[in-house]
Design a protein around this motif. Structure first.
Motif, mmCIF file in Angstrom:
data_model
loop_
_atom_site.group_PDB
_atom_site.id
_atom_site.type_symbol
_atom_site.label_atom_id
_atom_site.label_comp_id
_atom_site.label_asym_id
_atom_site.label_seq_id
_atom_site.Cartn_x
_atom_site.Cartn_y
_atom_site.Cartn_z
ATOM 1 N N LEU A 9 -68.743 31.889 64.135
ATOM 2 C CA LEU A 9 -68.664 30.432 64.213
ATOM 3 C C LEU A 9 -69.735 29.799 63.329
ATOM 4 O O LEU A 9 -69.499 28.789 62.656
ATOM 5 C CB LEU A 9 -68.845 29.992 65.668
ATOM 6 N N VAL A 12 -68.693 29.723 59.683
ATOM 7 C CA VAL A 12 -67.706 28.673 59.431
ATOM 8 C C VAL A 12 -68.395 27.318 59.354
ATOM 9 O O VAL A 12 -68.128 26.508 58.451
ATOM 10 C CB VAL A 12 -66.623 28.668 60.524
ATOM 11 N N VAL A 23 -66.944 22.807 64.872
ATOM 12 C CA VAL A 23 -65.996 23.892 64.593
ATOM 13 C C VAL A 23 -65.254 24.273 65.861
ATOM 14 O O VAL A 23 -64.032 24.441 65.865
ATOM 15 C CB VAL A 23 -66.723 25.121 64.018
ATOM 16 N N ILE A 27 -61.173 24.124 66.596
ATOM 17 C CA ILE A 27 -60.420 25.299 67.025
ATOM 18 C C ILE A 27 -59.671 25.031 68.323
ATOM 19 O O ILE A 27 -58.512 25.413 68.490
ATOM 20 C CB ILE A 27 -61.363 26.510 67.182
ATOM 21 N N VAL A 41 -63.045 22.324 57.974
ATOM 22 C CA VAL A 41 -63.216 23.425 58.925
ATOM 23 C C VAL A 41 -62.064 24.429 58.787
ATOM 24 O O VAL A 41 -62.287 25.645 58.738
ATOM 25 C CB VAL A 41 -63.301 22.896 60.371
ATOM 26 N N VAL A 42 -60.831 23.928 58.706
ATOM 27 C CA VAL A 42 -59.668 24.814 58.560
ATOM 28 C C VAL A 42 -59.771 25.611 57.272
ATOM 29 O O VAL A 42 -59.497 26.818 57.237
ATOM 30 C CB VAL A 42 -58.361 23.995 58.594
ATOM 31 N N ILE A 45 -62.337 28.340 57.714
ATOM 32 C CA ILE A 45 -61.798 29.416 58.553
ATOM 33 C C ILE A 45 -60.908 30.339 57.724
ATOM 34 O O ILE A 45 -61.020 31.568 57.802
ATOM 35 C CB ILE A 45 -61.005 28.822 59.737
ATOM 36 N N GLU A 46 -60.034 29.743 56.903
ATOM 37 C CA GLU A 46 -59.133 30.551 56.082
ATOM 38 C C GLU A 46 -59.888 31.316 55.004
ATOM 39 O O GLU A 46 -59.590 32.478 54.718
ATOM 40 C CB GLU A 46 -58.071 29.658 55.446
ATOM 41 N N TYR A 50 -62.053 33.945 59.493
ATOM 42 C CA TYR A 50 -62.653 33.905 60.829
ATOM 43 C C TYR A 50 -61.575 33.889 61.909
ATOM 44 O O TYR A 50 -60.557 33.204 61.787
ATOM 45 C CB TYR A 50 -63.531 32.660 60.966
ATOM 46 N N PRO A 52 -61.422 33.362 66.183
ATOM 47 C CA PRO A 52 -62.153 33.138 67.437
ATOM 48 C C PRO A 52 -61.826 34.218 68.454
ATOM 49 O O PRO A 52 -60.721 34.766 68.459
ATOM 50 C CB PRO A 52 -61.637 31.767 67.914
ATOM 51 N N SER A 114 -53.591 35.383 63.611
ATOM 52 C CA SER A 114 -54.800 34.715 64.091
ATOM 53 C C SER A 114 -54.817 34.656 65.614
ATOM 54 O O SER A 114 -55.846 34.905 66.254
ATOM 55 C CB SER A 114 -54.880 33.298 63.507
#
Length: 334
Positions: A9, A12, A23, A27, A41-42, A45-46, A50, A52, A114
């Motif tokens: 996290l 990210v 973040v 999510i 943020v998206v 993540i990509e 990442y 969760p 994911s």
């Protein structure tokens, strides 16, 4: 972060330039978030791959008993047979499969993966090598065991189990050439969602080229394979190239449709036009003239993949390719 470090996290948040709390809210889709912030943020993540951890440590501490399975389809009989092999390998273990169906959509595969990785599975079983970059990063960064099935014509992330589709196509071409066919056509479906069909096509072309031949004509249906698509696409091909003496189809579904077109059009199969498929499906062998085709070992692919993954919970440094091979079914149509 280093190349093999699992993204967190905090990673990210740093990349997106926001707090870890922000973040987390993105999510969980909790509370108002500015669209620009959400997009950053998206994207982070990509970029990082990442995932969760929704298992909240409970599975991680005791060892997850989940195996994530991603299949393109369950309506295509090929993949239920793969799933049967997976179940057979898990039957005497405590592991349970979690199955997601992607409908040949790489973006949907990314979304399902994911979700599956968030539960910290012991392993992931997926199909082929056509992943989005984000999917590949998630699989690589997770460090869980990964098996990519059906194809061995590229380098796997961890383990690849299947057959060389290029070699299967090459064997098809050789089979037809050795039986005297020279004016060979091709009928297929959309390659965009089926890299393996393209590899088989290329293998056929290689075999023909080595004998100084090329495909006389080819026609592809703009969509997934089906018997109706095979019937109609063969009719289109023959309207353009009525002198061909054999047709290679992208798979048995398409070839069975081609057989029905021949029946309706009064074309004597094999004597006037040879037909050759791929997969070795029961429906092809149930035709009045059993279909000449290539049989893939689908049950064995699923079973072998899971057995290999369960040998060790740790991903080895050496990537493994397991060739389950294929067989030519001579049939009666070519």
């Amino acid at each position: 972060m280093t190349q093999y470090e699992v993204p967190t996290l905090a990673h990210v948040a740093k990349l997106a330039g926001v707090s870890e709390n922000t973040v987390s809210r993105v999510i969980r889709n909790k509370g108002p978030i500015a669209e620009d912030t959400r997009n950053r943020v998206v994207k982070a993540i990509e970029t990082l791959g990442y995932v969760p951890n929704r298992a909240a440590g409970s599975l991680a501490s005791s060892g997850s008993l989940l195996i994530g399975v991603l299949l393109p389809s369950l309506s295509n009989v090929v993949f239920p047979e793969v799933l049967q092999g997976i179940h057979a390998a898990l039957a005497t273990t405590a592991y349970q499969p979690m199955v997601g169906v992607t409908n040949y959509d790489a973006g949907k595969e990314q979304d399902i993966l994911s979700s599956l990785l968030a539960w910290q599975p012991a392993a992931i079983v997926t199909t082929g090598f056509d992943h989005t970059e984000a999917t590949r990063r998630m699989l690589s960064n997770s460090r869980v065991r990964v098996a990519e099935l059906m194809d061995i014509d590229a380098e796997p992330i961890d383990v690849a189990v299947g057959l060389s589709h290029r070699q299967a196509g090459y064997a098809t071409g050789r089979h037809l050439i050795e039986r005297g066919y020279r004016r060979i056509g091709y009928v297929g479906h959309d390659w965009g969602a089926d890299r393996r069909a393209r590899l088989r096509h290329d293998g056929v072309c290689q075999a023909l080229s080595e004998t100084g031949l090329t495909l006389r004509a080819e026609e592809r249906f703009d969509g997934p394979s089906s018997t109706m698509a095979g019937r109609d696409t063969l009719a289109t091909l023959l309207a353009r190239a009525p002198d061909i003496d054999a047709v290679v189809f992208s798979n048995d579904d398409m070839a069975v449709g081609g057989f029905f077109h021949c029946l309706a059009a009064g074309i004597v199969v094999r004597k006037q036009l040879a037909l050759f498929g791929f997969n070795g499906l029961d429906i092809g062998q149930a035709l009045p003239m059993p279909l000449s085709t290539v049989r893939s070992n689908r049950f064995l692919i699923g079973k072998t993949a899971v057995e290999r993954l369960l040998e060790s919970p740790t991903r080895p440094e050496q990537r493994v390719v397991i060739d389950t091979g294929f067989d030519i079914i001579e049939g009666a149509t070519a």
